[in-house]
Design a protein around this motif. Sequence first.
Motif, PDB file in Angstrom:
ATOM      1  N   ASP A  80       0.822  -1.326   0.016  1.00 49.84           N
ATOM      2  CA  ASP A  80      -0.075   0.020  -0.160  1.00 49.84           C
ATOM      3  C   ASP A  80       0.607   1.132   0.066  1.00 49.84           C
ATOM      4  OD1 ASP A  80      -2.422  -1.537   0.197  1.00 49.84           O
ATOM      5  OD2 ASP A  80      -2.220  -1.647   2.153  1.00 49.84           O
ATOM      6  N   GLY A  81       2.227   0.991  -0.039  1.00 49.01           N
ATOM      7  CA  GLY A  81       3.141   2.368  -0.028  1.00 49.01           C
ATOM      8  C   GLY A  81       3.191   2.718   1.351  1.00 49.01           C
ATOM      9  N   ASP A  82       3.017   2.377   2.295  1.00 47.48           N
ATOM     10  CA  ASP A  82       3.282   2.534   3.807  1.00 47.48           C
ATOM     11  C   ASP A  82       4.549   2.116   4.360  1.00 47.48           C
ATOM     12  OD1 ASP A  82       0.502   3.716   4.160  1.00 47.48           O
ATOM     13  OD2 ASP A  82      -0.334   1.780   4.804  1.00 47.48           O
ATOM     14  N   LEU A  83       5.232   3.011   5.128  1.00 44.74           N
ATOM     15  CA  LEU A  83       6.694   2.809   5.544  1.00 44.74           C
ATOM     16  C   LEU A  83       6.550   2.141   7.011  1.00 44.74           C
ATOM     17  CD1 LEU A  83       8.792   5.554   4.314  1.00 44.74           C
ATOM     18  CD2 LEU A  83       8.981   3.472   3.941  1.00 44.74           C
ATOM     19  N   PHE A  84       7.208   1.120   7.378  1.00 47.55           N
ATOM     20  CA  PHE A  84       7.285   0.770   8.958  1.00 47.55           C
ATOM     21  C   PHE A  84       8.720   0.611   9.042  1.00 47.55           C
ATOM     22  CE2 PHE A  84       3.152  -0.725   7.145  1.00 47.55           C
ATOM     23  CZ  PHE A  84       2.295  -0.772   8.213  1.00 47.55           C
ATOM     24  N   ALA A  85       8.887   0.440  10.198  1.00 45.08           N
ATOM     25  CA  ALA A  85      10.240   0.251  10.944  1.00 45.08           C
ATOM     26  C   ALA A  85      10.375  -0.606  11.805  1.00 45.08           C
ATOM     27  CB  ALA A  85      10.696   1.897  11.329  1.00 45.08           C
ATOM     28  N   LYS A  86      11.477  -0.985  12.236  1.00 46.63           N
ATOM     29  CA  LYS A  86      11.693  -2.138  13.425  1.00 46.63           C
ATOM     30  C   LYS A  86      12.731  -1.343  14.386  1.00 46.63           C
ATOM     31  CE  LYS A  86      15.490  -4.839  11.489  1.00 46.63           C
ATOM     32  NZ  LYS A  86      16.028  -6.158  11.254  1.00 46.63           N
ATOM     33  N   PRO A  87      12.378  -1.468  15.514  1.00 50.38           N
ATOM     34  CA  PRO A  87      13.236  -0.897  16.750  1.00 50.38           C
ATOM     35  C   PRO A  87      15.010  -1.844  16.677  1.00 50.38           C
ATOM     36  CG  PRO A  87      11.591  -2.535  17.652  1.00 50.38           C
ATOM     37  CD  PRO A  87      11.287  -2.524  16.306  1.00 50.38           C
ATOM     38  N   LEU A  88      15.722  -1.097  16.918  1.00 48.50           N
ATOM     39  CA  LEU A  88      17.197  -1.632  16.811  1.00 48.50           C
ATOM     40  C   LEU A  88      17.582  -1.898  17.917  1.00 48.50           C
ATOM     41  CD1 LEU A  88      19.086   0.759  14.316  1.00 48.50           C
ATOM     42  CD2 LEU A  88      18.146  -1.648  14.062  1.00 48.50           C
ATOM     43  N   GLU A  89      16.827  -1.626  19.114  1.00 50.45           N
ATOM     44  CA  GLU A  89      17.220  -1.985  20.463  1.00 50.45           C
ATOM     45  C   GLU A  89      16.522  -2.774  21.213  1.00 50.45           C
ATOM     46  OE1 GLU A  89      18.698   1.620  22.017  1.00 50.45           O
ATOM     47  OE2 GLU A  89      20.104   1.932  20.505  1.00 50.45           O
ATOM     48  N   TRP A  90      15.583  -3.771  20.882  1.00 45.91           N
ATOM     49  CA  TRP A  90      14.293  -4.545  21.281  1.00 45.91           C
ATOM     50  C   TRP A  90      15.108  -5.310  22.060  1.00 45.91           C
ATOM     51  CZ3 TRP A  90       9.838  -4.383  22.520  1.00 45.91           C
ATOM     52  CH2 TRP A  90       9.263  -5.462  22.902  1.00 45.91           C
ATOM     53  N   PRO A  95       7.234 -11.044  20.826  1.00 49.71           N
ATOM     54  CA  PRO A  95       7.448 -10.583  19.421  1.00 49.71           C
ATOM     55  C   PRO A  95       7.848  -9.299  19.323  1.00 49.71           C
ATOM     56  CG  PRO A  95       4.959 -11.155  19.867  1.00 49.71           C
ATOM     57  CD  PRO A  95       5.885 -11.292  20.968  1.00 49.71           C
ATOM     58  N   GLU A  96       8.932  -8.993  18.078  1.00 50.15           N
ATOM     59  CA  GLU A  96       9.326  -7.487  17.985  1.00 50.15           C
ATOM     60  C   GLU A  96       8.173  -6.722  17.424  1.00 50.15           C
ATOM     61  OE1 GLU A  96      13.341  -6.703  16.245  1.00 50.15           O
ATOM     62  OE2 GLU A  96      11.978  -6.452  14.561  1.00 50.15           O
ATOM     63  N   PRO A  97       7.906  -5.409  18.112  1.00 53.24           N
ATOM     64  CA  PRO A  97       6.645  -4.655  17.858  1.00 53.24           C
ATOM     65  C   PRO A  97       6.782  -4.217  16.236  1.00 53.24           C
ATOM     66  CG  PRO A  97       7.992  -3.466  19.223  1.00 53.24           C
ATOM     67  CD  PRO A  97       8.569  -5.194  19.188  1.00 53.24           C
ATOM     68  N   ARG A  98       5.900  -3.767  15.595  1.00 54.88           N
ATOM     69  CA  ARG A  98       5.912  -3.103  14.331  1.00 54.88           C
ATOM     70  C   ARG A  98       5.767  -1.729  14.594  1.00 54.88           C
ATOM     71  NH1 ARG A  98       2.716  -4.444   9.095  1.00 54.88           N
ATOM     72  NH2 ARG A  98       4.435  -4.488   7.364  1.00 54.88           N
ATOM     73  N   VAL A  99       6.245  -0.756  13.907  1.00 47.56           N
ATOM     74  CA  VAL A  99       6.043   0.485  14.014  1.00 47.56           C
ATOM     75  C   VAL A  99       5.787   1.127  12.418  1.00 47.56           C
ATOM     76  CG1 VAL A  99       7.160   2.749  14.506  1.00 47.56           C
ATOM     77  CG2 VAL A  99       7.896   0.586  15.694  1.00 47.56           C
ATOM     78  N   LEU A 100       4.697   2.018  12.284  1.00 55.06           N
ATOM     79  CA  LEU A 100       4.256   2.694  11.429  1.00 55.06           C
ATOM     80  C   LEU A 100       4.975   4.102  11.353  1.00 55.06           C
ATOM     81  CD1 LEU A 100       2.304   2.827   8.676  1.00 55.06           C
ATOM     82  CD2 LEU A 100       0.769   3.792  10.198  1.00 55.06           C
ATOM     83  N   LEU A 101       5.536   4.476  10.264  1.00 53.59           N
ATOM     84  CA  LEU A 101       6.127   5.722  10.204  1.00 53.59           C
ATOM     85  C   LEU A 101       5.011   6.773   9.579  1.00 53.59           C
ATOM     86  CD1 LEU A 101       9.946   5.269   8.657  1.00 53.59           C
ATOM     87  CD2 LEU A 101       9.009   5.620  11.164  1.00 53.59           C
ATOM     88  N   SER A 102       4.851   7.804  10.278  1.00 48.28           N
ATOM     89  CA  SER A 102       3.906   9.024   9.938  1.00 48.28           C
ATOM     90  C   SER A 102       4.801  10.062   9.603  1.00 48.28           C
ATOM     91  CB  SER A 102       2.941   9.191  11.151  1.00 48.28           C
ATOM     92  OG  SER A 102       2.252  10.098  10.806  1.00 48.28           O
ATOM     93  N   LEU A 103       5.129  10.120   8.372  1.00 45.03           N
ATOM     94  CA  LEU A 103       5.765  11.308   7.907  1.00 45.03           C
ATOM     95  C   LEU A 103       5.134  12.629   7.483  1.00 45.03           C
ATOM     96  CD1 LEU A 103       8.540   9.442   5.687  1.00 45.03           C
ATOM     97  CD2 LEU A 103       8.955  10.233   7.904  1.00 45.03           C
ATOM     98  N   ASP A 126      -4.364  -3.351  13.738  1.00 44.82           N
ATOM     99  CA  ASP A 126      -4.091  -4.744  13.462  1.00 44.82           C
ATOM    100  C   ASP A 126      -2.783  -5.294  13.109  1.00 44.82           C
ATOM    101  OD1 ASP A 126      -6.901  -5.330  13.659  1.00 44.82           O
ATOM    102  OD2 ASP A 126      -7.478  -4.715  11.823  1.00 44.82           O
ATOM    103  N   ASP A 127      -2.013  -4.096  12.448  1.00 45.16           N
ATOM    104  CA  ASP A 127      -0.627  -4.658  11.708  1.00 45.16           C
ATOM    105  C   ASP A 127       0.346  -3.771  12.269  1.00 45.16           C
ATOM    106  OD1 ASP A 127      -1.490  -2.110  10.828  1.00 45.16           O
ATOM    107  OD2 ASP A 127      -0.991  -2.455   8.758  1.00 45.16           O
ATOM    108  N   HIS A 128       0.236  -2.785  13.359  1.00 46.49           N
ATOM    109  CA  HIS A 128       1.300  -2.213  13.910  1.00 46.49           C
ATOM    110  C   HIS A 128       0.775  -1.869  15.499  1.00 46.49           C
ATOM    111  CE1 HIS A 128      -1.189   0.910  12.198  1.00 46.49           C
ATOM    112  NE2 HIS A 128      -0.694   1.657  13.040  1.00 46.49           N
ATOM    113  N   GLN A 129       1.836  -1.707  16.151  1.00 45.01           N
ATOM    114  CA  GLN A 129       1.786  -1.402  17.507  1.00 45.01           C
ATOM    115  C   GLN A 129       1.937  -0.042  17.958  1.00 45.01           C
ATOM    116  OE1 GLN A 129       3.727  -4.583  16.834  1.00 45.01           O
ATOM    117  NE2 GLN A 129       1.420  -5.138  16.683  1.00 45.01           N
ATOM    118  N   TYR A 130       2.951   0.809  17.227  1.00 45.70           N
ATOM    119  CA  TYR A 130       3.365   2.009  17.305  1.00 45.70           C
ATOM    120  C   TYR A 130       3.303   2.930  16.114  1.00 45.70           C
ATOM    121  CZ  TYR A 130       5.422   0.143  21.575  1.00 45.70           C
ATOM    122  OH  TYR A 130       5.733  -0.293  22.927  1.00 45.70           O
TER     123      TYR A 130
END
Length: 751
Positions: A80-90, A95-103, A126-130
Motif C-alpha cells: 500500500d506504500g506505507d513505511l514501517f520500521a523496526k526497533p534496533l534495541e528491542w 514478538p518484536e513490535p511493528r512501527v508505522l512511520l507517519s511522515l 491490526d498490523d502495527h503497535q506504534y
Amino acid sequence: MSSIPTKDEILQWISDHPTQTAKRDIAKAFGIKGAARIDLKRVLKELEDEGHLRKQRKTYRDPDKLPPVSVLAVLAPDMDGDLFAKPLEWAGEGPEPRVLLSLRESDPAVGEGERILAKLQEVKADDHQYVARLIRKIGSNPRKILGIYRKGAEGGRVVPIDKGNEKDYLVRPGNDYGAQDGELVEAEQAGPKNRMGLPNARIVTRLGDPSAPKAVSLIAIHQHGIPDDFPDEVITEADKAKPAGLKGREDLRDLPLVTIDPADARDHDDAVWAEFDLDPKNEGGFVLWVAIADVAYYVTPGSALDREAWKRGNSTYFPDRVVPMLPDRLSGDLCSLHEGVPRACLAVRMVIDADGKKLSHRFMRGLMRSVASLNYAEVQAARDGQVSDKCGPLMESVIEPLYGAYEALTRARKARQPLDLDLPERKIVLGDDGRVKSVALAERYDAHKLIEEFMVLANVAAAEELFHRNRPLLYRVHEEPSDEKLDALREVAQASGFTLAKGQVIHTSHLNKLLAQAEGTDHDELINISTLRSMTQAYYHPENYGHFGLALRSYAHFTSPIRRYADLIVHRGLISAHGWGKDGLSEEDMERLETTAKHISETERRSMTAERDTNDRYLAAYLSERVGNEMTGHISGIQKFGAFVKLDETGADGLVPVRSMGAEFFHYDPKEQTLMGADTGMVISIGQKVVVRIAEAVPVTGGLELELLSIDGASLPRGPRRAKGRVVSRKYNKGKAKKDKLRKKVERRRR
C-alpha cells in the motif's frame, strides 16, 4: 465468569487495562472468588516463569515496551506504500513490535535500511503497535538556518537573521514549502556545500510574520547567542551510544521508583521512592531513594559531547520549545528514565528520622526501571482522594510513603527556616498557532514541594559526600545580602509599618518574620518583592560559601545532569570518589574547575535573560489586542524616567513614563525608591496598587507602555497645566517636599 481464564485472556486483559494489573484487579475482572484465587495465582506464576509477565510488587506488567524516543531501522514500503520500521534495541522477550512511520510534508525522504531517531506513540491496530514521528535521520545533521525568505523569479533566498551569518542561501523551486515573501522561515542546508556561489537550502518551517508569536523564541535564541545547532561530530557520538548494561552496577530494577514531572515533560532525569524504616531504633523514620540519570556514562570528559555540553552550560526553556544541553538521542532517549525501560542511574539511599533529619546516606551506581511516569496533578489528585487508574495500584506501595516522608522533611524545613518567599509564578499557555492562549497562575501542589524536598536532600548528600571524601566539586553558592541592600529593605519595611532586626548577623529566620508580618496585608507583595531584590544571585564555585536562601552549609547540584553541566561535574566527582569507572572527574576537569564555574554561571544568566525577553514578547503580543483596556496592578519598580507596573492578570511588566504623569516635575529618590510630585506632593512607591490603561504594546521588542489612572484607589492628581508650551509651576523646594513626603507617610499609616 467464575472459571479460570486462559493465559491468552489474562494477557489480553493486561494489555487492554495496563493500570489495573494487580491480582485483585484480574480476579475481579473475571469474577474469580474464594479458593479459585489459588488457581489464578498459579496461572500468573506460570506466565511470569514463561517471561510473558514481570511482577513488580503487587502488579503484573508487560515487559515488552519501547521507550517513547527510539532508534528505528526503516523497512521497505509495503504493497500500500506505507513505511514501517523496526526497533534496533528491542530488549523484550515477546514478538518484536511493528512501527508505522507517519511522515510530515516537511520531513526529508527516508528509505529502506536508513536509521532514524523517532518519537513513538503506542496504538491499537491490526498490523502495527506504534506510530512514529521522525525527529531526524541518524548520521545526518543538516545545518539549521533562521531567516527571512525573499521570493525571486526562479526560486528564492533565505537571508539569515543571525548577525554572524552573512551569506544568503538559495532556495530552488520546490524547496520553498509554500513560503511567502518576507516571511520568517526555518530552513536546513540542502545538498553538499558549494565551493563557489551560494549554498542551497530547503525550507522546513514557515513562521510567518517575523513579529508573530511563533518567531519570538527563535529570535531570542539568536539574539543572545544560545547554541541551538549541534555540530556533526556531537550528533555522531550521540548516535553511536548504546544503552548501559548491569555490569559494574547495583541492580535496582525491583525498586518501585517513579518519575513525577510536569505533564508535558520530555525528559525524566530523577526518580523517587520512599518506604517506612523498619529499624526499631528509628521509629517513624523513612528510607528515601533518589535515582538520577547517569549522564556521565554517555558524556565522557574531553569528548565532542562533553565540549558541546560545556559550551551550552544548561538547557534553555521557552513556552514553545527547549534548546537542550544534550542531543535528543541522549536527552529524550538513553538518559531519560522512561517508564518500564532499564536505565543507568546514580542513586542515593537516605535514612531520615520522624522529624526529617538525615541520619545517613549511601551512593551507588545502578540500573533502574521506572514503574510509572506520573505528573504532579495526577499524583496530587490521588493524594486528595481522586485516584486514577494509573495511580491506584501505586497508592499503598509508592504514593502514601512518599507523602509520609515529605511530611517529615517539612518538619525539618520549618526547623531550618529557609527563605519563604511567596511570589506566584505565571505560565504562558500557547495555542496550536503559537499565539498566547492564556496566562494563568501556575498550579503549585504539594506534589511539587515533595519532589523539591527530595531533590534538596539529595543535593545536600552529594555535597557532603564529596567534601568528606576530599574530592573537588562545584558548590551551588548563595551569599547573604549586602549591608546596603538590607538597609534599603529595612527602610521599606519601616515605611510599611513593619520591623526588621538590626545590629545582628542576618539569618533567613529574620527575613521570614518580616514576611510573616506582611502576610495578608496591603504590603504583602511589596515586602516579598523588596526581599527578593535584596538577595544576591546564586552561582557556582569550587569553594563552599554556603547557601543563604536554603539555610544550608553545603549544597551542590546533583539531580539534573540532563539539563545542567554543574550536575555532570558532581556526578563525575562521585564516580571518581567511589572508583566506579574511568568516566569520572578528569585532570582537565579539575584544572579548569574555577573557569567552568564562572562559565556555567554566565550561561545560566544568559538563558534566564533570553527566557525573560521571550516571555515579555509573548505577553506584549497578547496584550497588543487589548490596547485601551484598563487593568489593575501594583508598582514593581521606580526609576528616574518612570514607574514600572506589574499587571495582576498576566504578570507582565509595563512602564508608566514620568512624562505621562501630569505636567509637574517629579523628584526621584533612588535610596527610598520613590517619585514625588513637586506640586501635588503625590508619592509613588513600590507596592502601591494602581489602575492603568494599556497605551501601547510592541511584540517585536516586548515593550509595554501604560497610562496611570489611579493609585491606592484615589484618582491620579494632576499638576499645573501647560501654558504656551511651558509648565506653570512654583519653584521646587527640596526641603519642603521631604517634609510633605514624611507627613503623607504618617497619614497613610494612620488610615
